[in-house]
Design an enzyme around this catalytic site. Structure first.
Site, short mmCIF file in Angstrom:
data_model
loop_
_atom_site.label_atom_id
_atom_site.label_comp_id
_atom_site.label_asym_id
_atom_site.label_seq_id
_atom_site.Cartn_x
_atom_site.Cartn_y
_atom_site.Cartn_z
N LYS A 87 0.62 -0.84 0.17
CA LYS A 87 0.06 0.01 0.15
C LYS A 87 0.88 1.67 -0.30
CE LYS A 87 -4.32 -1.70 1.20
NZ LYS A 87 -5.16 -1.82 -0.14
N ASP A 120 -0.66 -1.06 -4.32
CA ASP A 120 -2.14 -0.86 -4.16
C ASP A 120 -2.52 1.23 -3.95
OD1 ASP A 120 -4.76 0.05 -4.19
OD2 ASP A 120 -5.31 -1.95 -3.45
N LYS A 133 -13.44 -9.17 -6.24
CA LYS A 133 -13.71 -9.12 -5.41
C LYS A 133 -15.24 -9.87 -5.47
CE LYS A 133 -10.23 -6.26 -2.80
NZ LYS A 133 -10.28 -5.05 -2.10
N ASP A 151 -9.20 -1.51 -9.26
CA ASP A 151 -10.29 -2.79 -8.13
C ASP A 151 -11.73 -2.22 -7.57
OD1 ASP A 151 -10.51 -3.95 -5.10
OD2 ASP A 151 -9.37 -2.74 -4.35
N GLU A 184 -2.09 -0.43 -8.95
CA GLU A 184 -4.14 -1.12 -8.51
C GLU A 184 -4.25 -0.11 -8.37
OE1 GLU A 184 -4.64 -3.75 -5.46
OE2 GLU A 184 -6.27 -4.11 -5.31
O1 OSB Z 1 -7.83 -1.55 -1.46
O2 OSB Z 1 -7.95 -4.73 -2.09
C1 OSB Z 1 -7.87 -3.47 -1.08
C2 OSB Z 1 -8.55 -4.61 2.19
C3 OSB Z 1 -9.28 -3.92 2.77
C4 OSB Z 1 -9.61 -2.92 1.46
C5 OSB Z 1 -9.77 -2.85 0.52
C6 OSB Z 1 -8.39 -3.23 0.35
C7 OSB Z 1 -7.73 -4.34 0.94
C8 OSB Z 1 -6.99 -5.38 0.85
C9 OSB Z 1 -6.83 -7.00 1.10
O3 OSB Z 1 -5.42 -5.12 0.47
C10 OSB Z 1 -5.62 -7.40 2.30
C11 OSB Z 1 -6.32 -8.15 2.64
O4 OSB Z 1 -7.09 -8.70 2.13
O5 OSB Z 1 -5.16 -9.39 2.64
MG MG Z 2 -7.08 -1.91 -3.74
#
Ligand code: OSB
Ligand code: MG
Length: 368
Positions: free
Chosen positions: A163, A188, A262, A238, A213
């Site tokens: 992130k 991301d 997702k 996403d 992402e």
């Molecule tokens: O942006 O992918 C995302 C988790 C919560 C909300 C948004 C995101 C995420 C993740 C996944 O990055 C983390 C995980 O479940 O291991």
């Molecule tokens: Mg994401």
């Protein structure tokens, strides 16, 4: 199909360590476990995974509870329907609220697969016997990120998603690449940038990332199309993809070269599989996204990721990454970078019912 009851349970647990993005830091995770029963007492499980506040999507624990209690459950118990594939049509008069729909649909698909005596992933056309695991590093500290990568590399994770935010991005990536020049790495952005940042985003090309992402707005498809033409790094949408229609638009406009599905974000199994099939036809590589979820949602994700279009390791980590103790058994465990796909009926994992009760903050039963 006849459901004798639907039960909603709001559960809550602290994360082992905070999950930090530029939008929110998650420390405590609430979800709603959905349980459906048939007349024989067979049980199906789904998990609603909005957050307690609307930072990632507009849905929250409270809006999902409301949508389930006041609209989705009454409609589903009252109307006659024969197969879970009819549900998305049955619910089509209810606009959006994908996470609420996804959780109830998951529970009913799990129940249906158990009635048929078949593993849910197989029922959906999945053929993989194991799925590749990726991991998410969500901290603003460069040192902490490097420590986590070292630790997860020991478990053999096959893809590392970091992130980032506007202030640490270049430094974070430079430091990671200094130590790990060949790590399968992606970032991301969770919408941290705008089209004014094109030149800045072009600097990411030097880091040989698998993808970036969601760099732009959470609901944008058009500007990502423009941005993709300016970047070598593939864009993966996403937040922007909430339906089959969104996926079709993104493909038409070439708003990215990769898609993260997702199930919760797109409204459940039926929509997720439609998007999967569309992307397979269009040669768009897929991976399965995560929601910092408990084992029920992860089990549905493992089943989804067993479909052939999921060719990139997803956000599929061990139960122990976030939880002292997960609500399923066996827990999800990454071994040599893979998670075995179960074979038993339904989601293929058992729910620890007693333990679930100890985590329950609030519970309500709806009977037919
Ligand atoms: O942006 O992918 C995302 C988790 C919560 C909300 C948004 C995101 C995420 C993740 C996944 O990055 C983390 C995980 O479940 O291991
Ligand atoms: Mg994401």
């Amino acid at each position: 199909m006849y459901l004798s009851s639907v039960t909603l349970r709001v559960i809550s647990m602290p994360l082992k360590s905070p999950f930090q993005t530029h939008l929110e830091t998650v420390r405590e995770r609430e979800v709603i476990v959905v349980e459906v029963r048939d007349l024989e007492g067979t049980i199906g499980y789904g998990e609603a995974v909005p957050f307690s506040s609307p930072w990632y999507t507009e849905e929250t624990i409270k809006t999902v509870f409301h949508m389930l209690e006041d609209f989705l459950i009454p409609l589903t118990l009252k109307k006659e329907w024969h197969h879970p594939s009819e549900l998305s049509q049955l619910w089509s008069g209810i606009r959006r609220n994908q996470m609420a729909k996804s959780a109830l649909e998951q529970a009913i698909w799990d129940l249906y697969a158990k009635q048929q005596g078949v593993y849910l992933g197989t029922l959906m056309g999945g053929e993989r016997t194991e799925v590749a695991a990726g991991v998410v590093i969500a901290t603003s500290s460069v040192n902490e990120a490097l420590n986590q990568i070292e630790m997860y590399a020991k478990e053999g994770y096959q893809r590392y998603k970091v992130k980032i935010n506007r202030t640490n991005d270049i430094q974070l990536l430079s430091e990671i690449r200094k130590v790990y020049p060949d790590l399968p790495l992606m970032i991301d952005a969770n919408s941290a940038y705008t089209l004014d940042d094109v030149e800045h985003l072009q600097r990411f090309d030097q880091f040989k990332l698998l993808m970036i992402e969601q760099p732009l707005r959470f609901d944008d498809i058009v500007e990502h199309s423009y941005l993709q033409k300016e970047l070598q790094t593939p864009i993966c949408l996403d937040e922007s993809i909430c339906s089959f229609h969104d996926a079709k638009s993104a493909l038409l406009l070439e708003s990215g070269r990769i898609l993260n599905i997702k199930m919760a974000r797109v409204g459940g199994w039926t929509e997720a599989v439609r998007i999967h099939d569309l992307c397979v036809k269009a040669n768009i590589p897929l991976w399965c996204g995560g929601m910092i979820e408990f084992g029920i949602s992860r089990a549905h994700n493992v089943a989804l990721a067993s479909l052939k279009g999921f060719t990139i390791p997803g956000d599929l980590s061990s139960s122990s990454k976030y939880w002292e103790q997960d609500i399923i058994e066996p827990e999800i465990q990454v071994v040599n970078g893979m998670i075995p796909v179960p074979k038993t009926a339904g989601i293929g994992f058992a729910v620890k019912e007693k333990y679930l009760h100890t985590l329950t903050q609030y519970e309500k039963i709806y009977r037919n």
